[in-house]
Each structure stands twice: as C-alpha cells, then as structure tokens.
Design an enzyme around this catalytic site. Structure first.
Site, PDB file in Angstrom:
ATOM      1  N   TYR A   1     -24.629  66.737  -6.796  1.00 51.19           N
ATOM      2  CA  TYR A   1     -24.831  66.313  -8.116  1.00 51.19           C
ATOM      3  C   TYR A   1     -23.846  66.594  -9.135  1.00 51.19           C
ATOM      4  CZ  TYR A   1     -29.261  64.467  -5.881  1.00 51.19           C
ATOM      5  OH  TYR A   1     -30.080  63.738  -5.177  1.00 51.19           O
TER       6      TYR A   1
ATOM      7  N   LYS B   1     -26.222  70.378   7.150  1.00 52.59           N
ATOM      8  CA  LYS B   1     -25.545  69.453   8.068  1.00 52.59           C
ATOM      9  C   LYS B   1     -24.271  69.990   8.594  1.00 52.59           C
ATOM     10  CE  LYS B   1     -26.075  65.683   9.185  1.00 52.59           C
ATOM     11  NZ  LYS B   1     -26.614  65.193  10.543  1.00 52.59           N
TER      12      LYS B   1
ATOM     13  N   ASP C   1     -31.433  66.431   8.948  1.00 52.92           N
ATOM     14  CA  ASP C   1     -31.879  65.033   9.347  1.00 52.92           C
ATOM     15  C   ASP C   1     -33.134  65.234  10.368  1.00 52.92           C
ATOM     16  OD1 ASP C   1     -30.153  66.104  11.328  1.00 52.92           O
ATOM     17  OD2 ASP C   1     -28.968  63.951  11.568  1.00 52.92           O
TER      18      ASP C   1
ATOM     19  N   ASP D   1     -33.772  67.219  -2.664  1.00 54.59           N
ATOM     20  CA  ASP D   1     -34.119  65.856  -3.356  1.00 54.59           C
ATOM     21  C   ASP D   1     -34.970  65.214  -2.369  1.00 54.59           C
ATOM     22  OD1 ASP D   1     -34.581  63.980  -5.332  1.00 54.59           O
ATOM     23  OD2 ASP D   1     -32.556  63.651  -5.790  1.00 54.59           O
TER      24      ASP D   1
ATOM     25  N   ASP E   1     -39.476  64.716  -1.459  1.00 56.56           N
ATOM     26  CA  ASP E   1     -40.054  63.518  -1.769  1.00 56.56           C
ATOM     27  C   ASP E   1     -40.766  63.170  -0.283  1.00 56.56           C
ATOM     28  OD1 ASP E   1     -39.473  63.487  -4.180  1.00 56.56           O
ATOM     29  OD2 ASP E   1     -38.373  61.424  -4.191  1.00 56.56           O
TER      30      ASP E   1
END
Length: 370
Positions: free
Chosen positions: A142, A193, A226, A250, A254
């Site tokens: 970001y 990852k 993942d 992020d 959620d």
C-alpha cells in the site's frame, strides 16, 4: 482523574451516525464520573474534501497529533469516485496512519454467544470464537514505491505496486503479536507467501528470529496466507493471534469479520510505538465496516463495532480494561435480549435502529456499573 483528549473524526456515510452513539457513551461516562474525556470534532474523507479540497486538513492533522487518541468513523462513497487519486477520501486515513506512525493494526474477531447462528458458518465452528489479527499497517504494497500507471502506447498501460518490507518493520509488528499472545492463549500464527514472494521469505525469517531470541515461551506457527484464509473458514478456533502484512491482513480480517455474524461487529485499533518519555503511544480506533453509503441516514447502521472500537481505546490507550470488559458484557446482554439492528435481524428478534441499540447498551452498562 486525568482528563483525556479525544479527536472524533466521523467521516462519511454511516460514520456520523455510529459516532453519535460513541458521543452518547462518552457523555454518559463523564456524567457518571467513570471517566473524564474532552472531545474535539474534525473532518476526514469526503467530508474534508468538500470543505477543504483535501482528504484531511493540516489543522485537523495537528489536532490528531495532539490528541491522546483518535476515534474514527468511516470514509468514502460514490459521491467522490471522480476526485483526484491523491485526495480521495481513503487518503485521509492512510495519511493518519503514516504520519502518526500507526504501524500495528489490531482486529479482534469475537463471536458473541447470541450471534453464533448469525454467522455464515455452522454454530459449532464459530461459537466461542475469540481471535486477534495483528496487521502491519504502514509498510508493504500500500505504501511501497514505485507505485505508478504508465502509458505504453497502442492502448496498453502498465500498473505497478511495490511490496517492500525492512527487517525493523517486521520485528516490531512481530513483538506486538507475541506480547498480545502472552496475555491470551500464548500462540501466534504468522502468515505470508514465502513460496512465491521474496518479502514473504524475509517475513518468515524475521518472525522466526524474533521468536527464538525473545519469545521462546510463546508457540509459533507459520502458514501460507492463502491456506490460512482457508483455515479461517474451515476451523477458525485453531487460531489465537495471527500476524501478517498489510495486504493479507486487510483481506484476512474481513474474512474473520464475517465469522462473527456481520461486518458491523468488528472493531479495530491502530497503534504506534510507545514513547520512551511519556510511555504513551499514538492510537486511532475505528470500526472495520466502512461507510455503507447505501444505508447512510436511515438509522439502520449497527453501532456495535464503533462502540467496541471505543472500548479498545479504553483498554489500550487509557488503562481502563475493567470498564472495557463491562462494555463488552453490556453488548453481550443486549444481544442476548434479542435486540438486533438490520444487519443482524433474525426470526424472533426485536428490530432496533442505530440510536435504539446505542441507548440499550448504555442502559445495560448502567446496571453493570451501579
């Protein structure tokens, strides 16, 4: 009793509606002598753009730097879709995080007993759920440079976002996670990852080193982000504290929000470094649900995430953990009574507006503090 300074930034959409319930709670706490808060209002997001042509004014940034804590509503909405990228509503929140050094984002996901059937997962999967996601907030993709869109000609463009992490950024967020775990179930799961990303390789190495050097008493596990997301919806109670980077945090938080029954239930805290002299840290507290412009102004918004975000301020900024516990208990009691805002409505429940839910929670809190 010391007076604490709060900056209230309601923002856009349902932000002002849920912030009104925090103001009601603050007024009640002050009147009862349970706390002493001095509040000041400011503008952020689209509201700030309309007033100042910027997503947050310099005057309100100065207020933010002087406050003991910031209570933040939500920003954004279709009204501002066409504004320049650098002054989009979300840029105000990003600037607050960056300029105040709010590197650690704490997002708890707690399933209240009365809402176990409101989750999209089976009751036995989520009942008793209590996990904490610790998201690195001021680094990663970001904020990394270069961040560009380049015209290549012939109708083609190239977009670049850069994932960047330095060792110290990973070390400090890891310490936050390990320290929290020591006060909970003493387990941290680090997610990245590393199989396809060099930043993931470094993340894994640094978290492992901090653990070996400073936190051998805490259980540490590693998962690819993942598969971690898959496990969040397969068996979420396997986790206690999850630590991860800005992008994965992020998304994973959620996912965790929906385990609790509604995005309207998830609070968050964004914390900076502890000041060596004052022993205080800059902090911003906000609900995760966003501005929800489709229901703004209708009294339909769930104020619980906003109120529990304020509860996190009591806990992490003002050393009022006992009062925060009573606020949580009051919310649980109201939910157990069957009162529900529109996002939580279920057969046999009693519908409540934003204000009615906020009022009911304060009434329960009054019983618990009598």
């Amino acid at each position: 009793m010391a007076t604490q300074k709060l900056l209230l930034l309601p923002g856009d959409g349902i932000g002002p509606e849920v912030m009104a319930e925090v103001k009601r709670l603050i007024g009640w706490l002050n009147a009862k002598g349970l706390a002493s808060f001095e509040t000041e209002d400011g503008l952020v997001g689209g509201a700030a753009y309309d007033a100042h042509g910027a997503s947050i004014s310099e005057a309100d940034m100065d207020k933010a730097k002087a406050a003991d804590a910031i209570i933040f509503g939500a920003v954004g909405g279709p009204k501002w879709d066409g504004v320049p990228y650098e002054v989009r509503p979300e840029a105000g929140l990003l600037r607050l995080r960056k300029d105040l050094g709010l590197f650690a984002n704490l997002r708890p996901a707690v399933c209240y007993p009365a809402l176990a059937d409101a989750s999209s997962l089976k009751r036995e999967i989520v009942e008793g759920l209590d996990i904490m996601i610790v998201r690195e907030l001021t680094g990663g993709v970001y904020f990394g440079e270069p961040k560009t869109i380049t015209d290549l000609g012939n109708g083609q463009k190239r977009a670049i976002d850069t994932q960047v992490y330095d060792t110290y950024e990973i070390e400090r967020i890891a310490r936050v996670a390990f320290d929290l775990a020591r006060k909970r179930k003493n387990k941290v799961t680090s997610m990245e990852k590393r199989n396809v990303m060099k930043s993931g390789v470094l993340w894994n190495e640094v978290v492992t080193a901090v653990h070996a050097r400073e936190y051998k008493d805490v259980t540490l596990e590693h998962q690819l982000a993942d598969s971690g997301g898959m496990n969040l919806v397969k068996y979420p109670k396997m986790f206690d504290v999850i630590v991860t980077d800005n992008l994965f945090g992020d998304m994973l938080s959620d996912i965790a929000a929906m385990l609790t029954g509604s995005l309207g239930m998830l609070p968050s805290a964004s914390l900076g470094e502890v000041d060596a002299k004052t022993h205080k840290r800059r902090a911003l507290y906000e609900p995760v649900h966003g501005s929800a412009p489709d229901i703004a102004g209708k009294g339909l918004a769930n104020p619980i995430a906003m109120l529990t975000s304020f509860g996190m301020a009591l806990r992490y900024s003002f050393d009022m953990g006992a009062l925060a516990d009573k606020l949580d208990a009051a919310i649980a009691a109201v939910l157990a009574s069957g009162l529900r805002t529109a996002d939580l409505k279920a057969e046999g429940s009693t519908p409540a507006s934003t204000a009615q839910m906020g009022e009911a929670i304060i009434k329960e809190l009054e019983k618990l503090t009598a």
